[in-house]
Design an enzyme around this catalytic site. Structure first.
Site, short mmCIF file in Angstrom:
data_model
loop_
_atom_site.label_atom_id
_atom_site.label_comp_id
_atom_site.label_asym_id
_atom_site.label_seq_id
_atom_site.Cartn_x
_atom_site.Cartn_y
_atom_site.Cartn_z
N GLU A 1 15.13 -0.55 -14.58
CA GLU A 1 16.36 -0.53 -13.77
C GLU A 1 16.08 -0.57 -12.28
OE1 GLU A 1 16.00 1.11 -16.57
OE2 GLU A 1 17.74 0.53 -17.76
N HIS B 1 23.96 10.50 -22.48
CA HIS B 1 24.66 9.22 -22.58
C HIS B 1 26.16 9.35 -22.33
CE1 HIS B 1 20.91 7.96 -24.43
NE2 HIS B 1 21.31 6.70 -24.36
#
Ligand SMILES: Cc1ncc(C[n+]2csc(CCOP(=O)(O)OP(=O)(O)O)c2C)c(N)n1
Ligand SMILES: [Mg+2]
Lengths: 332, 327
Positions: free
Chosen positions: B60, B129
């Site tokens: 990322e 998450h």
């Protein structure tokens, strides 16, 4: 043309190149010495990282670039900015935080920019600009250009994830980037071997199936030659290269750091100063008969005058208008 | 007007903008061959090829930075994060590079980039998450932040984001991808910085964005049916810049407000909205403003505990009753 005249012409252009490199190194050296003085006088604030000792890296590598190639660097970038052609006045004024600085006084020593000269900064997060360099390479490739991007960083940045993520992607995507690691042996006060399992930075290239070269960073001509080879690989085939350029900083990490500190000895610094890239190249030019002492003195005086002029310009330039506080936060 | 899912509305926006401007490209994990982790990029690789729909390694920080670098030389990258939970690894590039370059270069380097991906909790995905990142991102000068709640807004805001010359964060609701709504065809842009009244009302203002718009609309229905209360639902749509005028206008009319968000209470978006209200609509207020947020805990996995943690129509109704002094 006879071979003899061809040789003579080549020698002459080689001597010119060496003379130009010497002048650029002198400019950086005197510029940085003046910056140190101005810092002590409180005219420059914040962090200020000098390039003294490392001049041959900027000078040698940038000689291999064309005007439309891109350059990006860390916070130790005064030298590269000067060699890239940002005027000493605009760089000094930026260090002084003045409106006439190359970043309008809003960047400072660590954030020198000149988009027209394709000097894409001055960045302050160790390793944070390495992906930006690859992104510039991606942009070149996307548009089908034949430029390259030269990305400088210190050896301490090799321990950061961004370095590894970027080298992998640059290799996978075939980006025209030269990753130039200026290994001056220390990240602030930490010797590289104390914190790096692999101390030969160039070795990392094999993890990413990338070309690499180990270069003597005290020799501007060696840096030039190695960068030329890397530029060729990038321009022709979009192949990135990792250059490890071994150099040394003669000053402290920043202006708030003593000359040698406790992390290295005075003897070590003195020993390294014998490899001074400027005296080495000056000596070479003298030996070749391309420059005598009077010529060297004249060059030195010329450069000192240029730096004096830059300081005067910075001193006399205005601060940014208070209204500049809120400009350039968002673009139109 | 055709009815589309939120997912397909985003896909349409991407496709149209990539057709319109050759400098727009999409980059991220699984965006190409796999067609997107949430299938937002379906068909784009086929149409635009691998130079414009770029699959990345799981890196990322690296690919966000490559996007910013590409924007520095004039491209208009759209960086997809599989979810915003993973974008935390790229925050250095979003905050220290994208948001700073224009300013620290004295105006020389605009960064026209979009960072987008699903945000907020889905169902039983556990603590790592299930997070809403808008207050983190909205804090940063140099960024714009939008959070569309409907398919039409998703299309219109994504198109505006791609055309904007600044870094724009597009927070997509993870639970909204399958929701449907009417979406105007072709050229349809929603300006960044404008809220939208999703339901008009007189008695209390429910201020919300993204997934909590659905929650607030359900609460407004319950309030109408059970209490005869007329609630106005203001969808912020943009979190930075914030449409202060729209917030103020609604509260000036209803004199009461409840702010609903998926994020945690401490330093949340609601705190910012309450600041606007106390500053701009102080004289109009008939009650303290209340907030409904996620509970101030990491998201639990257990279904019942998770439900307790999330904002719900019942919690919004309860808060509205309190600001209306119905209890
Ligand atoms: C991510 C990050 N961590 C820490 C710092 C503080 N810091 C600034 S320079 C530096 C040392 C970097 O050394 P190196 O990369 O070798 O470059 P050099 O200073 O030797 O040119 C550190 C730790 C920083 N700027 N960024
Ligand atoms: Mg170092």
């Amino acid at each position: 043309m006879t071979t003899a005249t061809a040789h003579a012409q080549k020698d002459q252009s080689q001597a010119e190149l060496e003379r130009r490199m010497l002048r650029q190194m002198l400019l950086i050296r005197h510029f940085e010495e003046k910056a140190a003085e101005a810092y002590a006088l409180g005219k420059i604030g914040g962090f200020c990282h000098l390039y003294i000792g490392q001049e041959a890296v900027a000078v040698g590598s940038l000689a291999a670039l064309l005007d439309d190639d891109y350059v990006i660097s860390s916070y130790r970038e005064h030298g590269q900015a000067l060699v890239r052609g940002i005027s000493a006045g605009a760089v000094m004024a930026e260090l002084f935080g003045k409106a006439t600085g190359c970043s309008k006084g809003k960047g400072g020593s660590m954030h020198l920019f000149d988009a027209a000269k394709r000097f894409m900064g001055g960045h302050g997060i160790v390793g944070g600009h390495i992906p930006l360099g690859a992104g510039i390479g991606f942009g070149i490739k996307y548009k089908g250009g034949d430029q390259v991007c030269l990305c400088y960083f210190g050896e301490a940045a090799v321990n950061i994830g961004a370095f590894h993520e970027t080298l992998n992607m640059a290799s996978v995507y075939h980006l025209p980037v030269i990753f130039c690691c200026e290994n001056n042996r220390y990240g602030m006060g930490t010797a590289f071997e104390r914190v790096a399992a692999v101390t030969d930075v160039a070795e990392h290239a094999c993890s990413y199936d990338m070309a690499a070269e180990l270069v003597n960073g005290m020799d501007a001509l060696a840096v030039y030659a190695a960068t030329q080879r890397a530029v060729e690989r990038a321009r022709k085939g979009g192949h990135p290269t990792l250059l490890e350029v071994r150099t040394y900083r003669f000053m402290g990490h920043s202006m708030s750091d003593p000359l040698h500190g406790v992390y290295r000895t005075k003897d070590e610094v003195e020993e390294q100063k014998k490899r001074d890239p400027i005296s080495q190249l000056a000596l070479k030019l003298k030996e070749e008969g391309a420059l005598d002492q009077a010529g060297l003195d004249a060059l030195d005086a010329e450069v000192r005058a240029e730096v004096e002029e830059a300081v005067k310009f910075a001193d006399e330039s205005p601060d940014p208008d208070p209204g500049e506080l809120t400009t350039h936060v968002v673009a139109d | 007007m055709p009815t589309l899912t939120y997912r397909d509305a985003l896909n349409q926006a991407l496709r149209e903008e990539m057709q319109r401007d050759a400098n727009v490209f999409l980059m991220g994990e699984e965006v190409g061959v796999y067609q997107g982790a949430y299938k937002v990029s379906r068909g784009l690789l086929e149409e635009f090829g691998p130079m414009r729909v770029v699959d990345t390694p799981i890196a990322e920080l690296g690919f966000a930075g490559i996007g910013v670098g590409a924007a520095m030389v004039g491209l208009r990258p759209v960086i997809e994060f599989m979810t915003w939970n993973f974008a935390v690894l790229a925050l250095d590039q979003i905050v220290n590079s994208a948001a700073k370059l224009l300013y620290e270069s004295g105006g020389q380097l605009p960064i026209p980039i979009v960072f987008r991906g699903p945000n907020g909790a889905a169902l039983q995905l556990g603590a790592q998450h299930s997070q809403a990142w808008e207050s983190w991102l909205s804090h940063i000068p140099g960024l714009k932040v939008v959070a569309p709640a409907t398919p039409a807004d998703a299309k219109g805001l994504l198109k505006s984001a791609i055309r904007d010359n600044n870094p724009v964060i597009v927070l997509e609701g993870e639970m909204l991808y399958n929701t449907k709504g009417e979406v105007p065809e072709g050229e349809y842009v929603v300006p960044i910085g404008r809220a939208d009244v999703k339901r008009a009302g007189r008695d209390v203002t429910l201020i919300c964005h993204s997934k909590t718009v659905t929650v607030a609309l359900k609460a407004a229905e319950q309030l109408a049916e059970q209490e005869g209360v007329s609630a106005e639902v203001v969808d912020l749509r943009s979190l930075r810049p914030l449409d202060e005028a729209a917030i103020t206008a609604s509260v000036a009319k209803t004199n009461r407000a409840v702010v609903v968000e998926e994020g945690w209470p401490h330093c949340g978006i609601g705190a910012q909205v309450v600041d606007v209200i106390q500053r701009e609509a102080f004289d109009h207020l008939d009650a303290p403003v209340l907030r409904v947020t996620q509970a101030d805990v990491p998201m639990p996995y257990n279904r019942q505990l998770e439900r307790l943690a999330k904002p719900s129509p019942d919690k919004v109704v309860a808060a509205a009753r309190r600001v209306l002094y119905l209890d």
